[in-house]
Write a protein that holds these residues in place. Sequence first.
Motif, PDB file in Angstrom:
ATOM      1  N   ARG A  33       0.352   2.304 -11.685  1.00 50.66           N
ATOM      2  CA  ARG A  33      -1.421   0.641 -11.953  1.00 50.66           C
ATOM      3  C   ARG A  33      -1.492   0.666 -10.164  1.00 50.66           C
ATOM      4  N   PHE A  34      -0.846   2.480  -9.370  1.00 50.12           N
ATOM      5  CA  PHE A  34      -1.196   1.520  -7.587  1.00 50.12           C
ATOM      6  C   PHE A  34      -2.507   1.560  -7.696  1.00 50.12           C
ATOM      7  N   ASN A  93       1.175  -1.191   0.243  1.00 49.07           N
ATOM      8  CA  ASN A  93      -0.063   0.280  -0.435  1.00 49.07           C
ATOM      9  C   ASN A  93       0.429   1.313   0.078  1.00 49.07           C
ATOM     10  N   ASN A  94       1.780   1.502  -0.504  1.00 52.30           N
ATOM     11  CA  ASN A  94       2.616   2.424  -0.666  1.00 52.30           C
ATOM     12  C   ASN A  94       3.156   2.496  -2.105  1.00 52.30           C
ATOM     13  N   GLY A 135      -7.605  -5.397  -5.048  1.00 54.45           N
ATOM     14  CA  GLY A 135      -7.793  -4.128  -4.337  1.00 54.45           C
ATOM     15  C   GLY A 135      -6.300  -3.687  -5.497  1.00 54.45           C
ATOM     16  N   GLY A 136      -6.067  -3.878  -6.512  1.00 64.45           N
ATOM     17  CA  GLY A 136      -4.998  -2.794  -6.704  1.00 64.45           C
ATOM     18  C   GLY A 136      -3.782  -4.187  -6.991  1.00 64.45           C
ATOM     19  N   LEU A 137      -3.434  -3.081  -8.244  1.00 69.07           N
ATOM     20  CA  LEU A 137      -1.327  -3.412  -7.112  1.00 69.07           C
ATOM     21  C   LEU A 137      -0.814  -2.313  -6.522  1.00 69.07           C
ATOM     22  N   ASP A 138      -0.964  -3.351  -5.727  1.00 72.28           N
ATOM     23  CA  ASP A 138      -0.302  -2.826  -4.038  1.00 72.28           C
ATOM     24  C   ASP A 138       0.350  -3.320  -3.509  1.00 72.28           C
ATOM     25  N   ASP A 139       1.030  -4.660  -3.351  1.00 77.12           N
ATOM     26  CA  ASP A 139       1.922  -4.903  -2.762  1.00 77.12           C
ATOM     27  C   ASP A 139       2.889  -6.239  -3.558  1.00 77.12           C
ATOM     28  N   ARG A 140       4.299  -6.068  -3.426  1.00 81.15           N
ATOM     29  CA  ARG A 140       5.282  -6.599  -3.517  1.00 81.15           C
ATOM     30  C   ARG A 140       5.915  -8.216  -3.609  1.00 81.15           C
ATOM     31  N   PHE A 141       5.171  -9.602  -3.671  1.00 80.42           N
ATOM     32  CA  PHE A 141       4.808 -10.150  -3.682  1.00 80.42           C
ATOM     33  C   PHE A 141       6.181 -10.960  -3.832  1.00 80.42           C
ATOM     34  N   TRP A 166       6.880  -1.832  -8.826  1.00 81.10           N
ATOM     35  CA  TRP A 166       7.394  -2.869  -8.637  1.00 81.10           C
ATOM     36  C   TRP A 166       6.422  -3.487  -8.162  1.00 81.10           C
ATOM     37  N   HIS A 167       5.129  -3.187  -8.404  1.00 78.84           N
ATOM     38  CA  HIS A 167       4.112  -4.034  -7.625  1.00 78.84           C
ATOM     39  C   HIS A 167       3.899  -5.089  -8.194  1.00 78.84           C
ATOM     40  N   THR A 168       3.338  -6.640  -7.462  1.00 79.84           N
ATOM     41  CA  THR A 168       2.514  -7.349  -8.895  1.00 79.84           C
ATOM     42  C   THR A 168       1.366  -8.117  -8.286  1.00 79.84           C
ATOM     43  N   GLN A 169       0.766  -7.953  -7.357  1.00 81.41           N
ATOM     44  CA  GLN A 169      -0.448  -8.344  -6.769  1.00 81.41           C
ATOM     45  C   GLN A 169      -1.445  -7.030  -5.764  1.00 81.41           C
ATOM     46  N   SER A 170      -2.197  -6.657  -6.584  1.00 80.12           N
ATOM     47  CA  SER A 170      -3.550  -8.159  -7.899  1.00 80.12           C
ATOM     48  C   SER A 170      -3.606  -7.210  -9.469  1.00 80.12           C
ATOM     49  N   THR A 171      -3.555  -7.684 -10.038  1.00 79.95           N
ATOM     50  CA  THR A 171      -3.811  -7.503 -11.403  1.00 79.95           C
ATOM     51  C   THR A 171      -5.706  -6.516 -11.630  1.00 79.95           C
TER      52      THR A 171
END
Length: 372
Positions: free
Chosen positions: A312-313, A251-252, A274-280, A258-263
């Motif tokens: 895409r944040f 959420n940053n 939730g859209g792209l807001d995690d770098r899992f 560099w976020h990869t989840q969620s599409t």
Amino acid sequence: MMLFAVNSNPLRRVFLSMGIACCCVLIGVIGFSYESRAADTLRVMTYNLMYFGSSTTDCTPAINVQSVKEQHLRTIIPHVRPHIIGFQEVGPSSAVTLSILNNVLNTAGESRWSRANLMNPSGSSIVSILYYDNQKLGVSRQFPISTSVRDIMYYRLFHREIPPSGDTIWLNVLVLHLKAGSTPSDVATRAQETAVLMSYLDQQNLNENLLVMGDFNVSSSSELAYSQLVNHTQPDNRFYDPINRPGTWNNNSVFAQWHTQSTRSSGTVCFSGGGLDDRFDQILVNRRVLGDSAGIRYITGSYKSIGNDGQRFQGNVQSPFNSSVPVAVANALYNVSDHLPVVLDLRVNTSQGTSVYELSGGGLPCRCGPGS
């Protein structure tokens, strides 16, 4: 005296200078050509396929249709053009894993792909598994590192082209999928998983090229599970983030690229929202890969989250217009998984001499522009 006499003629001095210059250019061209021939490039890709050939109580095969996902993967893979793929969340059966090989990878005239062994001693309902370009690479060893949740897969790959020195170039690859969730118990379990991994690597005493990739399920670089990887005491087993982006990723917007989840912005019974807001999803390397001390070097600037143009944040991968991939690829990414694939390129120094320098920014040509 004779030399001065010869060079005393201005015209002859010009021709002599031109000859020396041409010779230098020729040597440079030969050197450049040799260096180009003495290097190979490997693209590494990690991708969480979200219950591919598997199911949950709600996310059933009737909703999460394997054949549909395969169709979309046949759009994504030719766009990315990898040579090593680590998939996560794959159904633990030969039928499912061979379907990826035969219905996704070795199609449209391709035959260069091989599947590593299917390993699942933990009995998980989803597994990680490796696929590789058998024209460039072979597997000498594969072993599951068992944890309390899922096995971490270890593969010792070798580059098929043997350098003049006769020394095989090795690449040790780990594919993992750590425990999901944000509860204290989930955090503790992830820490246990990476502790098991690092203990295993220390016992192997490899001192070789090393790479770990997959779905780490961590929200920040300070989480113990991640810290145990990047702050490990054994230098050759310590991992590094190739793009050097530590921090709290969840959420940053600072880490939007560099976020990869969620599409997707809105979730379903299968897809997280939730859209792209995690770098899992990440790929980490050891110091030998960063420094080219064992025949393989990370190509600076090649690390990418496929389908993420930085705009895409907390949004989805399809809309607004995605400038980083063709529309068909954006649609395929949206429909295959709630994760994006991550890639990086490695330069293999088949001369086993001095470091292989990156040419024109390095990396494989990537079909990542609109309409490409």
